[in-house]
Design a protein around this motif. Structure first.
Motif, PDB file in Angstrom:
ATOM      1  N   SER A  92       7.410  -7.217   0.171  1.00 19.79           N
ATOM      2  CA  SER A  92       8.355  -7.156   1.293  1.00 19.79           C
ATOM      3  C   SER A  92       8.706  -5.717   1.639  1.00 19.79           C
ATOM      4  O   SER A  92       8.842  -5.366   2.819  1.00 19.79           O
ATOM      5  CB  SER A  92       9.628  -7.937   0.965  1.00 19.79           C
ATOM      6  OG  SER A  92      10.290  -7.383  -0.151  1.00 19.79           O
ATOM      7  N   ALA A  93       8.844  -4.856   0.626  1.00 22.68           N
ATOM      8  CA  ALA A  93       9.162  -3.452   0.872  1.00 22.68           C
ATOM      9  C   ALA A  93       7.991  -2.741   1.546  1.00 22.68           C
ATOM     10  O   ALA A  93       8.189  -1.877   2.414  1.00 22.68           O
ATOM     11  CB  ALA A  93       9.517  -2.747  -0.438  1.00 22.68           C
ATOM     12  N   VAL A  94       6.777  -3.097   1.152  1.00 24.13           N
ATOM     13  CA  VAL A  94       5.585  -2.507   1.779  1.00 24.13           C
ATOM     14  C   VAL A  94       5.502  -2.966   3.233  1.00 24.13           C
ATOM     15  O   VAL A  94       5.174  -2.187   4.133  1.00 24.13           O
ATOM     16  CB  VAL A  94       4.307  -2.894   1.006  1.00 24.13           C
ATOM     17  CG1 VAL A  94       3.081  -2.267   1.662  1.00 24.13           C
ATOM     18  CG2 VAL A  94       4.397  -2.461  -0.449  1.00 24.13           C
ATOM     19  N   GLN A  95       5.817  -4.237   3.448  1.00 21.15           N
ATOM     20  CA  GLN A  95       5.807  -4.763   4.821  1.00 21.15           C
ATOM     21  C   GLN A  95       6.803  -4.012   5.698  1.00 21.15           C
ATOM     22  O   GLN A  95       6.490  -3.612   6.823  1.00 21.15           O
ATOM     23  CB  GLN A  95       6.155  -6.250   4.805  1.00 21.15           C
ATOM     24  CG  GLN A  95       6.283  -6.867   6.194  1.00 21.15           C
ATOM     25  CD  GLN A  95       7.518  -7.731   6.348  1.00 21.15           C
ATOM     26  OE1 GLN A  95       7.828  -8.533   5.489  1.00 21.15           O
ATOM     27  NE2 GLN A  95       8.234  -7.558   7.452  1.00 21.15           N
ATOM     28  N   GLU A 101       0.514   1.235  13.243  1.00 28.51           N
ATOM     29  CA  GLU A 101      -0.207   2.505  13.103  1.00 28.51           C
ATOM     30  C   GLU A 101      -0.393   2.886  11.634  1.00 28.51           C
ATOM     31  O   GLU A 101      -1.409   3.473  11.253  1.00 28.51           O
ATOM     32  CB  GLU A 101       0.555   3.630  13.811  1.00 28.51           C
ATOM     33  CG  GLU A 101       0.684   3.465  15.322  1.00 28.51           C
ATOM     34  CD  GLU A 101       1.678   2.391  15.720  1.00 28.51           C
ATOM     35  OE1 GLU A 101       1.450   1.716  16.747  1.00 28.51           O
ATOM     36  OE2 GLU A 101       2.679   2.219  14.972  1.00 28.51           O
ATOM     37  N   LYS A 102       0.603   2.579  10.794  1.00 25.25           N
ATOM     38  CA  LYS A 102       0.535   2.865   9.357  1.00 25.25           C
ATOM     39  C   LYS A 102       0.694   1.559   8.602  1.00 25.25           C
ATOM     40  O   LYS A 102       1.782   1.207   8.148  1.00 25.25           O
ATOM     41  CB  LYS A 102       1.631   3.854   8.948  1.00 25.25           C
ATOM     42  CG  LYS A 102       1.448   5.249   9.498  1.00 25.25           C
ATOM     43  CD  LYS A 102       2.536   6.189   8.977  1.00 25.25           C
ATOM     44  CE  LYS A 102       2.332   7.616   9.481  1.00 25.25           C
ATOM     45  NZ  LYS A 102       3.403   8.527   8.976  1.00 25.25           N
ATOM     46  N   ASP A 103      -0.407   0.823   8.501  1.00 28.70           N
ATOM     47  CA  ASP A 103      -0.373  -0.508   7.903  1.00 28.70           C
ATOM     48  C   ASP A 103      -0.618  -0.397   6.394  1.00 28.70           C
ATOM     49  O   ASP A 103      -1.738  -0.543   5.915  1.00 28.70           O
ATOM     50  CB  ASP A 103      -1.428  -1.401   8.561  1.00 28.70           C
ATOM     51  CG  ASP A 103      -1.291  -2.853   8.150  1.00 28.70           C
ATOM     52  OD1 ASP A 103      -0.528  -3.125   7.203  1.00 28.70           O
ATOM     53  OD2 ASP A 103      -1.949  -3.714   8.761  1.00 28.70           O
ATOM     54  N   GLY A 108      -3.062  -0.003   1.881  1.00 28.25           N
ATOM     55  CA  GLY A 108      -2.520   0.547   0.650  1.00 28.25           C
ATOM     56  C   GLY A 108      -1.771   1.845   0.900  1.00 28.25           C
ATOM     57  O   GLY A 108      -1.714   2.353   2.030  1.00 28.25           O
ATOM     58  N   PHE A 109      -1.201   2.383  -0.178  1.00 29.55           N
ATOM     59  CA  PHE A 109      -0.404   3.599  -0.056  1.00 29.55           C
ATOM     60  C   PHE A 109      -0.485   4.385  -1.359  1.00 29.55           C
ATOM     61  O   PHE A 109      -0.300   3.829  -2.439  1.00 29.55           O
ATOM     62  CB  PHE A 109       1.056   3.239   0.241  1.00 29.55           C
ATOM     63  CG  PHE A 109       1.990   4.424   0.246  1.00 29.55           C
ATOM     64  CD1 PHE A 109       2.024   5.289   1.318  1.00 29.55           C
ATOM     65  CD2 PHE A 109       2.819   4.672  -0.846  1.00 29.55           C
ATOM     66  CE1 PHE A 109       2.883   6.385   1.326  1.00 29.55           C
ATOM     67  CE2 PHE A 109       3.678   5.754  -0.854  1.00 29.55           C
ATOM     68  CZ  PHE A 109       3.707   6.623   0.242  1.00 29.55           C
ATOM     69  N   VAL A 110      -0.777   5.668  -1.244  1.00 32.75           N
ATOM     70  CA  VAL A 110      -0.832   6.552  -2.412  1.00 32.75           C
ATOM     71  C   VAL A 110      -0.018   7.798  -2.113  1.00 32.75           C
ATOM     72  O   VAL A 110      -0.315   8.531  -1.167  1.00 32.75           O
ATOM     73  CB  VAL A 110      -2.285   6.955  -2.766  1.00 32.75           C
ATOM     74  CG1 VAL A 110      -2.289   7.887  -3.971  1.00 32.75           C
ATOM     75  CG2 VAL A 110      -3.136   5.726  -3.039  1.00 32.75           C
ATOM     76  N   ILE A 202       0.488   1.726  -4.001  1.00 38.54           N
ATOM     77  CA  ILE A 202       0.276   0.319  -3.662  1.00 38.54           C
ATOM     78  C   ILE A 202      -1.206   0.138  -3.351  1.00 38.54           C
ATOM     79  O   ILE A 202      -1.714   0.773  -2.427  1.00 38.54           O
ATOM     80  CB  ILE A 202       1.099  -0.105  -2.421  1.00 38.54           C
ATOM     81  CG1 ILE A 202       2.561   0.355  -2.545  1.00 38.54           C
ATOM     82  CG2 ILE A 202       0.991  -1.603  -2.193  1.00 38.54           C
ATOM     83  CD1 ILE A 202       3.338  -0.265  -3.668  1.00 38.54           C
ATOM     84  N   PRO A 203      -1.928  -0.703  -4.093  1.00 38.69           N
ATOM     85  CA  PRO A 203      -3.337  -0.915  -3.748  1.00 38.69           C
ATOM     86  C   PRO A 203      -3.467  -1.630  -2.410  1.00 38.69           C
ATOM     87  O   PRO A 203      -2.536  -2.315  -1.968  1.00 38.69           O
ATOM     88  CB  PRO A 203      -3.847  -1.793  -4.891  1.00 38.69           C
ATOM     89  CG  PRO A 203      -2.638  -2.505  -5.394  1.00 38.69           C
ATOM     90  CD  PRO A 203      -1.503  -1.530  -5.229  1.00 38.69           C
ATOM     91  N   ARG A 204      -4.594  -1.464  -1.775  1.00 45.61           N
ATOM     92  CA  ARG A 204      -4.805  -2.122  -0.494  1.00 45.61           C
ATOM     93  C   ARG A 204      -4.781  -3.641  -0.673  1.00 45.61           C
ATOM     94  O   ARG A 204      -5.000  -4.157  -1.774  1.00 45.61           O
ATOM     95  CB  ARG A 204      -6.108  -1.662   0.151  1.00 45.61           C
ATOM     96  CG  ARG A 204      -7.300  -1.609  -0.766  1.00 45.61           C
ATOM     97  CD  ARG A 204      -8.477  -0.944  -0.125  1.00 45.61           C
ATOM     98  NE  ARG A 204      -9.056  -1.799   0.914  1.00 45.61           N
ATOM     99  CZ  ARG A 204      -9.967  -1.381   1.796  1.00 45.61           C
ATOM    100  NH1 ARG A 204     -10.376  -0.123   1.786  1.00 45.61           N
ATOM    101  NH2 ARG A 204     -10.452  -2.207   2.697  1.00 45.61           N
ATOM    102  N   ARG A 205      -4.513  -4.350   0.399  1.00 43.56           N
ATOM    103  CA  ARG A 205      -4.256  -5.787   0.300  1.00 43.56           C
ATOM    104  C   ARG A 205      -5.450  -6.572  -0.221  1.00 43.56           C
ATOM    105  O   ARG A 205      -5.283  -7.565  -0.928  1.00 43.56           O
ATOM    106  CB  ARG A 205      -3.831  -6.328   1.670  1.00 43.56           C
ATOM    107  CG  ARG A 205      -3.221  -7.717   1.613  1.00 43.56           C
ATOM    108  CD  ARG A 205      -2.564  -8.093   2.927  1.00 43.56           C
ATOM    109  NE  ARG A 205      -1.899  -9.391   2.834  1.00 43.56           N
ATOM    110  CZ  ARG A 205      -1.184  -9.943   3.816  1.00 43.56           C
ATOM    111  NH1 ARG A 205      -1.031  -9.289   4.958  1.00 43.56           N
ATOM    112  NH2 ARG A 205      -0.616 -11.125   3.662  1.00 43.56           N
ATOM    113  N   ASP A 206      -6.671  -6.151   0.100  1.00 43.90           N
ATOM    114  CA  ASP A 206      -7.835  -6.901  -0.377  1.00 43.90           C
ATOM    115  C   ASP A 206      -8.115  -6.645  -1.860  1.00 43.90           C
ATOM    116  O   ASP A 206      -9.050  -7.221  -2.424  1.00 43.90           O
ATOM    117  CB  ASP A 206      -9.079  -6.637   0.480  1.00 43.90           C
ATOM    118  CG  ASP A 206      -9.394  -5.160   0.664  1.00 43.90           C
ATOM    119  OD1 ASP A 206      -8.792  -4.324  -0.045  1.00 43.90           O
ATOM    120  OD2 ASP A 206     -10.243  -4.829   1.515  1.00 43.90           O
ATOM    121  N   ILE A 207      -7.297  -5.810  -2.500  1.00 40.49           N
ATOM    122  CA  ILE A 207      -7.297  -5.677  -3.963  1.00 40.49           C
ATOM    123  C   ILE A 207      -6.065  -6.385  -4.526  1.00 40.49           C
ATOM    124  O   ILE A 207      -6.172  -7.264  -5.386  1.00 40.49           O
ATOM    125  CB  ILE A 207      -7.296  -4.199  -4.391  1.00 40.49           C
ATOM    126  CG1 ILE A 207      -8.616  -3.522  -4.027  1.00 40.49           C
ATOM    127  CG2 ILE A 207      -7.039  -4.068  -5.903  1.00 40.49           C
ATOM    128  CD1 ILE A 207      -8.636  -2.018  -4.280  1.00 40.49           C
TER     129      ILE A 207
END
Length: 721
Positions: A92-95, A101-103, A108-110, A202-207
């Motif tokens: 939820s926090a990532v959402q 533009e910054k999905d 994911g996020f590093v 945060i790893p990308r969603r497909d991981i």
């Protein structure tokens, strides 16, 4: 809901709705309270460290590395406040941090530095500071009380009083009195709270969500369900809201990560905050779950998700806004369907009924027990007959506000209007309005984060259509009084209310209604009027539910007490979101005839699933490239000739254990718990070694993804590997 400030007087929104000793049922079953670790048999099971290294009052232990993070568990893995938990716990926090533009959900996020870390909106952290048994104080308050409503109110009042006293003594803590056994035992827990949490990796969603709902609650599993966040505090070490000048929190303890992982049959244990279990309830409780709550909720959530999927199909912003709500619904829906399957497969109702019949016979055989508990089983049966009679109404009323978001907004606005209307002068009303309006706008904005008008219309229509068809003791008076001639009229009624209301737009609400006390008090629409009628019905039924809660509190206290006598032992209390320990072994199982499920999956399995056309089995090309080149680094499990992805074990877990650290015999982190097998969704009601299996992500896969796929080597370095 927040409270409104009244110049020092808080006005709450009125919305309804000595040491304890327990012995284990079996060597590897049970969610043990910290006070009972010496009874858990940890050493005999394979623990290599001293039990006091886990928990030792007044001294630092592994429990000091544990945190509760917004309904999940996490653990510190560095001295700079770095926490590992599940991807779905930070979802939820990532959402909220994502934009078209910054999905960050998709990509994911590093954060390669502290400065790059992003606020994790909505996430808070609680750390268990200490606890004490307060059962005597709570129960003394109701020793001579027979009225159910008075009993439950006095218990609630005493629990709040004890918590308030503890907080007054130490303003740095948050105190809660938890009910360990309903109507029987109560424990005061003291928590430290951290309000500034930030996304780190945060790893990308497909991981992080590989396999999606297809694989949810399923083994074999190949999901990288992990995330890293960081706790921040004010420069003086005190808890503080998000601020640029805050600094990383320095925990008393953090877990050592063991990159070598574990092997099959190795001893493992988990510390965490399991949500709720219901194993000490009678037959009728299971019947209620199987006949009413589980099928109703699963079907309703399925319908809701279909509507939200349609709304976000061609609109990225809508898709992001509804993502968390869809994910939570889907998780509950599949869990409940798994429970239904499990209840039917093992026929738990029959076995519970036999237990209760034996208990009744035992009570009748002892004169002293007959005097004290002679009518207990009959009274329990009468209680649940009442529950069954209007179960459909209860479920409808319990879901109407969460299903129809605009009705929730109307509820909040009407409550604020009622407070304003108490002032006789326009000036006093405006002063009160100005004092509270910014908080009101913030609270209302939260309701609109997952609001979509078309979704609200379709779900509202479904709810009102269902409400129209409920009859007799289950009738929804606020709908029946409208005298609709058919279901379609009831459905059209709510969709028209939503269309016509200025509440259907947050901007319209702020600009046209919440601009002044005069505007708010003068605003009328039929949605607000209907919400008042509905709320009156909710409140009346809420009073009856409160009476029933008080009655159940006494019945269940007696039920557990006499079962303890009958079985000649005490029980491990049901999970209630307080810190617990469970242990077991890395172990496969046989879910159906002629099959054996091994306890490890590998990257090879990701590629095999990826050959399917199912989009939920998509994965980054970098995973395939690294696997084909055998770029496993130090993370390979030699006997598998691959990197292990997920692991299976026979520990006793439930909701809330998501993100719990899986530790080896030396207390080292070797994985992160995130799920159960489909057959083990029934754990909330019963546990069995043959089918109860939980699932975690192997720490070797976490490290491999960070190192070889996401170039997040700083995580590995910070954890001291």
């Amino acid at each position: 809901m927040n409270i409104f400030n009244k110049k020092g007087l808080a006005i709450a929104l009125l919305f309804t709705v000595s040491t304890i000793h327990f012995s284990a049922k079996a060597p590897d079953e049970g969610m043990f309270p910290l006070s009972e670790l010496n009874r858990a048999g940890l050493k005999a099971a394979g623990l290599k460290i001293n039990e006091k290294d886990i928990y030792n009052p007044g001294k630092v232990g592994l429990v000091d590395a544990l945190v509760q993070i917004s309904g999940c568990t996490g653990s510190f893995v560095s001295g700079k406040g770095l926490i590992v938990t599940n991807h779905h716990c930070a979802f939820s926090a990532v959402q909220l941090a994502s934009t078209p533009e910054k999905d960050y959900l998709k990509n994911g996020f590093v954060a390669n530095s502290f400065e790059q870390e992003v606020q994790a909106k909505g996430l808070t952290i609680r750390i268990t500071d200490s606890y004490e048994d307060v059962s005597n104080q709570v129960l003394a308050a109701v020793a001579n009380i027979t009225d159910p409503i008075q009993r439950i109110n006095l218990i609630k009042q005493k629990r709040e009083e004890l918590a308030a006293t503890a907080q007054k003594k130490d303003p740095t803590i948050k105190a809660e009195v938890s009910e360990m056994f309903i109507g029987k035992t109560y424990v005061l827990f003291r928590y430290k709270t951290i309000e500034d949490v930030r996304l780190v990796y945060i790893p990308r969603r497909d991981i992080g969500e590989f396999g999606g709902e297809t694989d949810n609650w399923v083994w074999p599993r190949h999901t990288g369900d992990f995330s890293f966040v960081r706790a921040y505090v004010a420069p003086d070490g005190s808890s503080a809201k998000y601020a640029k000048e805050n600094v990383p929190y320095q925990p008393k303890k953090f877990l050592k990560v063991n990159p070598k992982g574990v092997d099959e049959n190795d001893f493992v244990f988990i510390l965490g905050y399991p949500g709720k279990t219901f194993r000490h309830r009678p037959t009728q409780y299971i019947e209620y779950q199987q006949k009413f709550l589980l099928p109703y909720t699963a079907e309703l959530y399925d319908f809701q998700n279909r509507q939200m999927d349609l709304a976000g199909k061609n609109d990225k912003a809508t898709e992001l806004a509804l993502a968390t709500r869809i994910k939570r619904n889907a998780n509950v829906m599949k869990n409940y369907r798994g429970k239904l399957k499990g209840l039917r497969n093992i026929d738990l109702i029959s076995s519970k009924r036999k237990e209760d019949e034996d208990l009744s016979t035992f009570i009748s055989s002892k004169i002293d027990l007959q005097t004290k508990y002679g009518s207990l089983m009959e009274n329990i049966d009468k209680y649940y007959k009442t529950i069954f009679e209007d179960a459909q109404k209860e479920l409808w009323l319990n879901n109407i506000y969460s299903s129809t978001k605009l009705l929730s907004a109307a509820r909040y606005i009407n409550t604020f209007k009622d407070e304003l209307a108490k002032y006789k002068s326009a000036k006093d009303a405006e002063d009160f309005f100005k004092l509270n309006i910014e908080q009101v706008k913030r609270d209302v904005a939260v309701l609109y984060e997952s609001y979509n008008q078309s979704v609200d219309e379709s779900i509202g229509a479904r709810m009102f259509g269902d409400g129209y068809e409920l009859q007799g003791l289950n009738s929804i008076r606020s709908i029946q009084d409208k005298k609709f001639s058919n279901r379609a009229q009831a459905e059209n009624y709510i969709t028209n209310l939503i269309k016509a209301s200025k509440l259907n737009s947050l901007q319209s609400l702020n600009d046209n209604i919440l601009s002044s006390s005069k505007q708010l008090l003068g605003y009328r629409d039929e949605l607000l009027d209907f919400q008042r009628t509905l709320e009156s019905e909710v409140q009346i039924f809420g009073q009856e539910q409160q009476r029933r809660e008080g009655e159940l509190n006494k019945l269940m206290g007696d039920y557990v007490a006499v079962k303890e006598i009958y079985q000649a032992k005490n029980f491990i209390p049901d999970a209630n979101s307080t810190l617990r320990l469970t242990y077991g072994n890395i172990k496969g199982y046989t879910p159906v005839d002629a099959t054996y499920m091994k306890p490890f999956t590998t990257i090879k399995g990701i590629l095999e699933k990826g050959n399917d056309d199912n989009p939920e089995f998509a994965y980054p090309d970098a995973i395939k490239s690294a696997w084909l080149s055998r770029n496993f680094g130090a993370y390979e499990k030699k006997d598998l000739k691959d990197v292990p992805v997920n692991i299976l074990y026979n520990m006793d877990t439930t909701g809330g254990n998501s993100g719990s650290p899986i530790m080896n015999a030396y207390g080292e982190l070797i994985g992160v718990n995130f799920d159960r097998s489909y057959d083990a969704t029934i754990n909330d009601f019963a546990w069995n070694e043959s089918y109860s299996r939980s699932i975690g992500v192997d720490i070797r896969y976490v490290l491999w993804i960070a190192d070889k796929i996401d170039n997040a080597q700083f995580i590995i370095k910070e954890m001291g590997i």
